[in-house]
Scaffold this motif. Structure first.
Motif, PDB file in Angstrom:
ATOM      1  N   LEU A   5       1.092  -0.985   0.108  1.00 40.95           N
ATOM      2  CA  LEU A   5      -0.303   0.158  -0.325  1.00 40.95           C
ATOM      3  C   LEU A   5       0.780   0.884   0.052  1.00 40.95           C
ATOM      4  CD1 LEU A   5      -3.027   1.371   1.340  1.00 40.95           C
ATOM      5  CD2 LEU A   5      -1.143   1.797   2.679  1.00 40.95           C
ATOM      6  N   LEU A   6       0.765   2.412  -0.853  1.00 42.82           N
ATOM      7  CA  LEU A   6       0.973   3.277  -0.496  1.00 42.82           C
ATOM      8  C   LEU A   6       0.747   4.336  -0.159  1.00 42.82           C
ATOM      9  CD1 LEU A   6       2.727   3.608  -4.959  1.00 42.82           C
ATOM     10  CD2 LEU A   6       3.857   3.074  -3.003  1.00 42.82           C
ATOM     11  N   ALA A   7       1.395   5.321   0.534  1.00 45.97           N
ATOM     12  CA  ALA A   7       0.386   6.601   0.671  1.00 45.97           C
ATOM     13  C   ALA A   7       2.265   7.024   1.190  1.00 45.97           C
ATOM     14  CB  ALA A   7       0.622   6.591   2.598  1.00 45.97           C
ATOM     15  N   ASP A   8       1.118   8.389   0.544  1.00 50.46           N
ATOM     16  CA  ASP A   8       1.446   9.946   0.209  1.00 50.46           C
ATOM     17  C   ASP A   8       0.767  11.070   0.161  1.00 50.46           C
ATOM     18  OD1 ASP A   8       4.621  10.334   0.065  1.00 50.46           O
ATOM     19  OD2 ASP A   8       3.465  12.548  -1.052  1.00 50.46           O
ATOM     20  N   ASP A   9       1.580  11.821   0.432  1.00 50.69           N
ATOM     21  CA  ASP A   9       0.216  13.242   0.269  1.00 50.69           C
ATOM     22  C   ASP A   9       0.123  14.038  -1.184  1.00 50.69           C
ATOM     23  OD1 ASP A   9       2.645  14.679   0.638  1.00 50.69           O
ATOM     24  OD2 ASP A   9       0.852  16.228   1.962  1.00 50.69           O
ATOM     25  N   GLN A  10       1.743  13.505  -2.224  1.00 56.80           N
ATOM     26  CA  GLN A  10       1.789  13.754  -2.861  1.00 56.80           C
ATOM     27  C   GLN A  10       1.890  13.089  -4.093  1.00 56.80           C
ATOM     28  OE1 GLN A  10       2.857  16.635  -4.127  1.00 56.80           O
ATOM     29  NE2 GLN A  10       2.401  17.286  -1.494  1.00 56.80           N
ATOM     30  N   LEU A  12       1.834  12.759  -7.489  1.00 55.50           N
ATOM     31  CA  LEU A  12       3.301  12.469  -8.111  1.00 55.50           C
ATOM     32  C   LEU A  12       3.871  11.541  -7.840  1.00 55.50           C
ATOM     33  CD1 LEU A  12       5.023  13.416 -11.195  1.00 55.50           C
ATOM     34  CD2 LEU A  12       5.177  15.676 -10.080  1.00 55.50           C
ATOM     35  N   VAL A  13       4.562  11.728  -6.421  1.00 55.61           N
ATOM     36  CA  VAL A  13       5.325  10.947  -5.980  1.00 55.61           C
ATOM     37  C   VAL A  13       5.059   9.385  -5.843  1.00 55.61           C
ATOM     38  CG1 VAL A  13       5.948  10.345  -3.480  1.00 55.61           C
ATOM     39  CG2 VAL A  13       5.897  12.261  -4.200  1.00 55.61           C
ATOM     40  N   ARG A  14       3.485   9.343  -5.015  1.00 48.53           N
ATOM     41  CA  ARG A  14       3.465   7.862  -5.945  1.00 48.53           C
ATOM     42  C   ARG A  14       3.057   6.926  -6.884  1.00 48.53           C
ATOM     43  NH1 ARG A  14      -0.864  10.164  -2.921  1.00 48.53           N
ATOM     44  NH2 ARG A  14      -2.592  10.406  -4.595  1.00 48.53           N
ATOM     45  N   ALA A  15       2.775   8.322  -8.009  1.00 50.61           N
ATOM     46  CA  ALA A  15       3.088   7.215  -9.730  1.00 50.61           C
ATOM     47  C   ALA A  15       3.827   6.957  -9.735  1.00 50.61           C
ATOM     48  CB  ALA A  15       2.423   8.659 -10.469  1.00 50.61           C
ATOM     49  N   GLY A  16       5.235   7.576  -9.172  1.00 52.97           N
ATOM     50  CA  GLY A  16       6.421   7.455  -9.343  1.00 52.97           C
ATOM     51  C   GLY A  16       7.394   6.753  -8.517  1.00 52.97           C
ATOM     52  N   ILE A  17       6.832   6.114  -7.204  1.00 47.32           N
ATOM     53  CA  ILE A  17       7.227   5.261  -6.560  1.00 47.32           C
ATOM     54  C   ILE A  17       6.551   3.709  -7.172  1.00 47.32           C
ATOM     55  CG2 ILE A  17       7.297   3.699  -4.297  1.00 47.32           C
ATOM     56  CD1 ILE A  17       7.620   7.200  -2.898  1.00 47.32           C
ATOM     57  N   ARG A  18       5.109   4.339  -7.641  1.00 43.36           N
ATOM     58  CA  ARG A  18       4.146   2.899  -8.218  1.00 43.36           C
ATOM     59  C   ARG A  18       4.847   2.321  -9.473  1.00 43.36           C
ATOM     60  NH1 ARG A  18      -1.460   1.871  -7.746  1.00 43.36           N
ATOM     61  NH2 ARG A  18      -1.990  -0.216  -8.664  1.00 43.36           N
ATOM     62  N   GLY A  19       5.711   3.422 -10.266  1.00 38.60           N
ATOM     63  CA  GLY A  19       6.695   2.746 -11.581  1.00 38.60           C
ATOM     64  C   GLY A  19       7.024   2.021 -11.255  1.00 38.60           C
ATOM     65  N   ILE A  20       8.183   2.490 -10.513  1.00 39.25           N
ATOM     66  CA  ILE A  20       9.063   2.019  -9.997  1.00 39.25           C
ATOM     67  C   ILE A  20       9.313   0.323  -9.068  1.00 39.25           C
ATOM     68  CG2 ILE A  20      11.386   1.512  -8.425  1.00 39.25           C
ATOM     69  CD1 ILE A  20      11.724   4.478  -8.823  1.00 39.25           C
ATOM     70  N   LEU A  21       7.898   0.303  -8.827  1.00 30.80           N
ATOM     71  CA  LEU A  21       7.138  -0.899  -8.249  1.00 30.80           C
ATOM     72  C   LEU A  21       6.866  -1.856  -9.412  1.00 30.80           C
ATOM     73  CD1 LEU A  21       6.216   0.126  -4.869  1.00 30.80           C
ATOM     74  CD2 LEU A  21       8.971  -0.666  -5.264  1.00 30.80           C
ATOM     75  N   ASP A  22       6.410  -1.012  -9.587  1.00 29.45           N
ATOM     76  CA  ASP A  22       5.408  -1.896 -11.080  1.00 29.45           C
ATOM     77  C   ASP A  22       6.777  -2.880 -11.882  1.00 29.45           C
ATOM     78  OD1 ASP A  22       2.968  -1.751 -10.337  1.00 29.45           O
ATOM     79  OD2 ASP A  22       2.173   0.351 -11.092  1.00 29.45           O
ATOM     80  N   ALA A  31      -2.814  -0.651  -4.377  1.00 19.34           N
ATOM     81  CA  ALA A  31      -3.560   0.464  -3.157  1.00 19.34           C
ATOM     82  C   ALA A  31      -2.738   1.718  -3.058  1.00 19.34           C
ATOM     83  CB  ALA A  31      -4.137   0.457  -1.964  1.00 19.34           C
ATOM     84  N   GLU A  32      -3.043   2.995  -3.635  1.00 16.25           N
ATOM     85  CA  GLU A  32      -2.861   3.899  -2.923  1.00 16.25           C
ATOM     86  C   GLU A  32      -3.579   5.350  -1.986  1.00 16.25           C
ATOM     87  OE1 GLU A  32      -1.646   6.177  -6.442  1.00 16.25           O
ATOM     88  OE2 GLU A  32      -0.838   4.696  -7.298  1.00 16.25           O
ATOM     89  N   ALA A  33      -3.115   5.552  -1.434  1.00 11.46           N
ATOM     90  CA  ALA A  33      -3.431   6.554  -0.099  1.00 11.46           C
ATOM     91  C   ALA A  33      -2.687   8.049  -0.402  1.00 11.46           C
ATOM     92  CB  ALA A  33      -3.602   5.938   1.111  1.00 11.46           C
TER      93      ALA A  33
END
Length: 51
Positions: A5-10, A12-22, A31-33
């Motif tokens: 589960l990714l949690a960050d208020d930004q 763009l940050v969530r999208a970047g981390i998700r891209g790396i993890l994917d 999920a993202e929060a």
């Protein structure tokens, strides 16, 4: 498979981390929060490996 589960208020940050993890075969973002309340609710519902 590690469920994350990714949690960050930004968004763009969530999208970047998700891209790396994917790119990793053994990691799955379930999920993202955008805030703490959403993160806690998602953890309770989805039971990711790391929360």
């Amino acid at each position: 498979m590690i469920r994350i589960l990714l949690a960050d208020d930004q968004r763009l940050v969530r999208a970047g981390i998700r891209g790396i993890l994917d790119d990793e075969d053994d990691l799955h973002v379930v999920a993202e929060a955008a805030d703490g309340r959403a993160a806690v609710a998602a953890c309770r519902e989805l039971r990711p490996t790391w929360c």
